[in-house]
Design a protein around this motif. Structure first.
Motif, PDB file in Angstrom:
ATOM      1  N   UNK A 203       1.390   9.304  -3.980  1.00 19.37           N
ATOM      2  CA  UNK A 203       1.193   8.159  -4.595  1.00 19.37           C
ATOM      3  C   UNK A 203       2.365   7.147  -4.261  1.00 19.37           C
ATOM      4  N   UNK A 204       3.513   8.064  -4.247  1.00 16.66           N
ATOM      5  CA  UNK A 204       4.800   7.184  -3.864  1.00 16.66           C
ATOM      6  C   UNK A 204       4.716   7.070  -2.138  1.00 16.66           C
ATOM      7  N   UNK A 205       4.382   7.707  -1.455  1.00 17.61           N
ATOM      8  CA  UNK A 205       4.311   7.587  -0.131  1.00 17.61           C
ATOM      9  C   UNK A 205       3.414   6.505   0.384  1.00 17.61           C
ATOM     10  N   UNK A 206       2.141   6.493  -0.423  1.00 20.86           N
ATOM     11  CA  UNK A 206       1.191   5.413   0.012  1.00 20.86           C
ATOM     12  C   UNK A 206       1.690   3.998  -0.756  1.00 20.86           C
ATOM     13  N   UNK A 207       2.554   4.064  -1.801  1.00 20.30           N
ATOM     14  CA  UNK A 207       2.917   2.717  -2.111  1.00 20.30           C
ATOM     15  C   UNK A 207       4.094   2.249  -1.261  1.00 20.30           C
ATOM     16  N   UNK A 208       4.977   2.984  -0.835  1.00 16.14           N
ATOM     17  CA  UNK A 208       5.907   2.656   0.110  1.00 16.14           C
ATOM     18  C   UNK A 208       5.329   2.105   1.436  1.00 16.14           C
ATOM     19  N   UNK A 209       4.464   2.878   1.876  1.00 18.33           N
ATOM     20  CA  UNK A 209       3.475   2.693   3.360  1.00 18.33           C
ATOM     21  C   UNK A 209       3.042   0.945   2.795  1.00 18.33           C
ATOM     22  N   UNK A 210       2.331   0.700   1.856  1.00 15.27           N
ATOM     23  CA  UNK A 210       1.653  -0.339   1.595  1.00 15.27           C
ATOM     24  C   UNK A 210       2.800  -1.449   1.434  1.00 15.27           C
ATOM     25  N   UNK A 211       3.862  -1.377   0.870  1.00 13.72           N
ATOM     26  CA  UNK A 211       5.012  -2.374   0.745  1.00 13.72           C
ATOM     27  C   UNK A 211       5.444  -2.728   1.947  1.00 13.72           C
ATOM     28  N   UNK A 212       5.510  -1.706   3.007  1.00 13.70           N
ATOM     29  CA  UNK A 212       5.879  -2.087   4.377  1.00 13.70           C
ATOM     30  C   UNK A 212       4.882  -2.794   5.044  1.00 13.70           C
ATOM     31  N   UNK A 213       3.946  -2.321   4.694  1.00 10.33           N
ATOM     32  CA  UNK A 213       2.684  -3.059   5.568  1.00 10.33           C
ATOM     33  C   UNK A 213       2.771  -4.608   5.341  1.00 10.33           C
ATOM     34  N   UNK A 214       3.034  -4.821   3.999  1.00 10.96           N
ATOM     35  CA  UNK A 214       2.930  -6.073   3.601  1.00 10.96           C
ATOM     36  C   UNK A 214       4.185  -7.137   4.106  1.00 10.96           C
ATOM     37  N   UNK A 215       5.222  -6.077   4.632  1.00  8.63           N
ATOM     38  CA  UNK A 215       6.601  -6.814   5.168  1.00  8.63           C
ATOM     39  C   UNK A 215       6.281  -6.584   6.799  1.00  8.63           C
ATOM     40  N   UNK A 216       5.153  -6.507   7.352  1.00 12.83           N
ATOM     41  CA  UNK A 216       4.928  -6.136   8.817  1.00 12.83           C
ATOM     42  C   UNK A 216       4.957  -5.050   9.304  1.00 12.83           C
ATOM     43  N   UNK A 217       4.909  -4.202   8.733  1.00  6.85           N
ATOM     44  CA  UNK A 217       4.848  -2.776   9.498  1.00  6.85           C
ATOM     45  C   UNK A 217       3.543  -2.391   9.915  1.00  6.85           C
ATOM     46  N   UNK A 218       3.367  -1.797  10.942  1.00  2.00           N
ATOM     47  CA  UNK A 218       1.803  -1.498  11.544  1.00  2.00           C
ATOM     48  C   UNK A 218       1.436  -0.457  10.537  1.00  2.00           C
ATOM     49  N   UNK A 219      -0.193  -0.268  10.306  1.00  2.00           N
ATOM     50  CA  UNK A 219      -0.675   0.818   9.552  1.00  2.00           C
ATOM     51  C   UNK A 219      -0.621   2.135  10.102  1.00  2.00           C
ATOM     52  N   UNK A 220      -0.180   3.140   9.394  1.00  2.00           N
ATOM     53  CA  UNK A 220      -0.083   4.425   9.769  1.00  2.00           C
ATOM     54  C   UNK A 220      -1.436   5.278   9.629  1.00  2.00           C
ATOM     55  N   UNK A 221      -1.739   6.039  10.663  1.00  4.96           N
ATOM     56  CA  UNK A 221      -2.863   6.867  10.589  1.00  4.96           C
ATOM     57  C   UNK A 221      -2.788   8.041   9.685  1.00  4.96           C
ATOM     58  N   UNK A 222      -3.785   8.139   8.909  1.00  4.97           N
ATOM     59  CA  UNK A 222      -3.694   9.148   8.113  1.00  4.97           C
ATOM     60  C   UNK A 222      -3.656  10.529   8.613  1.00  4.97           C
TER      61      UNK A 222
END
Length: 217
Positions: free
Chosen positions: A188-207
């Motif tokens: 849950x923490x990893x996905x929360x961090x990824x979602x926050x970074x995506x909102x800042x412009x990071x490209x989506x990561x492949x699961x």
């Protein structure tokens, strides 16, 4: 008696093949699709990256030590964050999400479980590897007459226990016993961090398939 009542309520949701815990067991639903841990993220600004990680962690945990990613002699250093241990939230605290919904929430209700979050941020070519570790520990108590958890003796960081004869005595914490990792909270923490970074412009990561830590002896 209260434990028996709780178990009876839980069994109301039993299907033909498995036990299904009711929704009130708690908030903090674990992710449906596990991803790799450590997780690789593409992101440029290491300061923004670190701030998003801190924001994701301090929603529930208090940070004990923080060694940020830094640029030293043209090279990015590894970052590390560690929290203070936190006693797990129970089913009676649905507003707290440090214990994920289901088994983890129920376990933290019947026993004293604490969790410590450790996150490493390792610079890699084109991004960062973010490693999330959540350590679980079980309270080692002295003073109980039985090892069977009973809601009449439920901990809540309290050291006073009510005995059957009505007397109150103190329970001493001898220490904490490591019982492995909380993989659901890590996810849950990893996905929360990824979602926050995506909102800042990071490209989506492949699961990627989940790689579970080796079992502890």
């Amino acid at each position: 008696m209260r434990l028996a009542i709780l178990i009876s309520i839980l069994t109301l949701s039993v299907g033909c093949h498995a036990l299904r815990l009711p929704s009130w067991v708690g908030a903090g639903r674990p992710p449906a699709q596990p991803i790799q841990n450590p997780a690789f993220v593409q992101f440029g600004d290491y300061e923004v990256l670190w701030e998003q990680i801190v924001d994701a962690v301090d929603d529930n945990f208090k940070i004990r030590d923080e060694q940020r990613v830094r640029l030293v002699a043209g090279q990015l250093t590894e970052g590390r964050l560690e929290t203070f241990p936190l006693i797990g939230s129970t089913i009676f605290e649905p507003w707290r999400t440090d214990s994920t919904r289901g088994y983890e929430k129920l376990e933290s209700t019947l026993q004293t479980i604490r969790r410590t979050v450790i996150i490493r941020v390792m610079p890699e070519q084109g991004g960062y590897l973010i490693d999330v570790e959540v350590r679980k520990e079980l309270e080692d108590l002295h003073g109980r007459n039985t090892d069977v958890a009973d809601l009449d003796l439920l901990r809540h960081d309290g050291t006073l226990r009510m005995e059957q004869d009505g007397t109150v005595r103190e329970t001493t914490t001898l220490g904490w016993i490591p019982i492995g990792r909380d993989c659901e909270l890590e996810q849950r923490l990893i996905q929360d961090i990824q979602a926050r970074l995506a909102a800042c412009g990071a490209p989506p990561q492949e699961r990627m398939p989940l790689r579970l830590p080796p079992p502890t002896e």
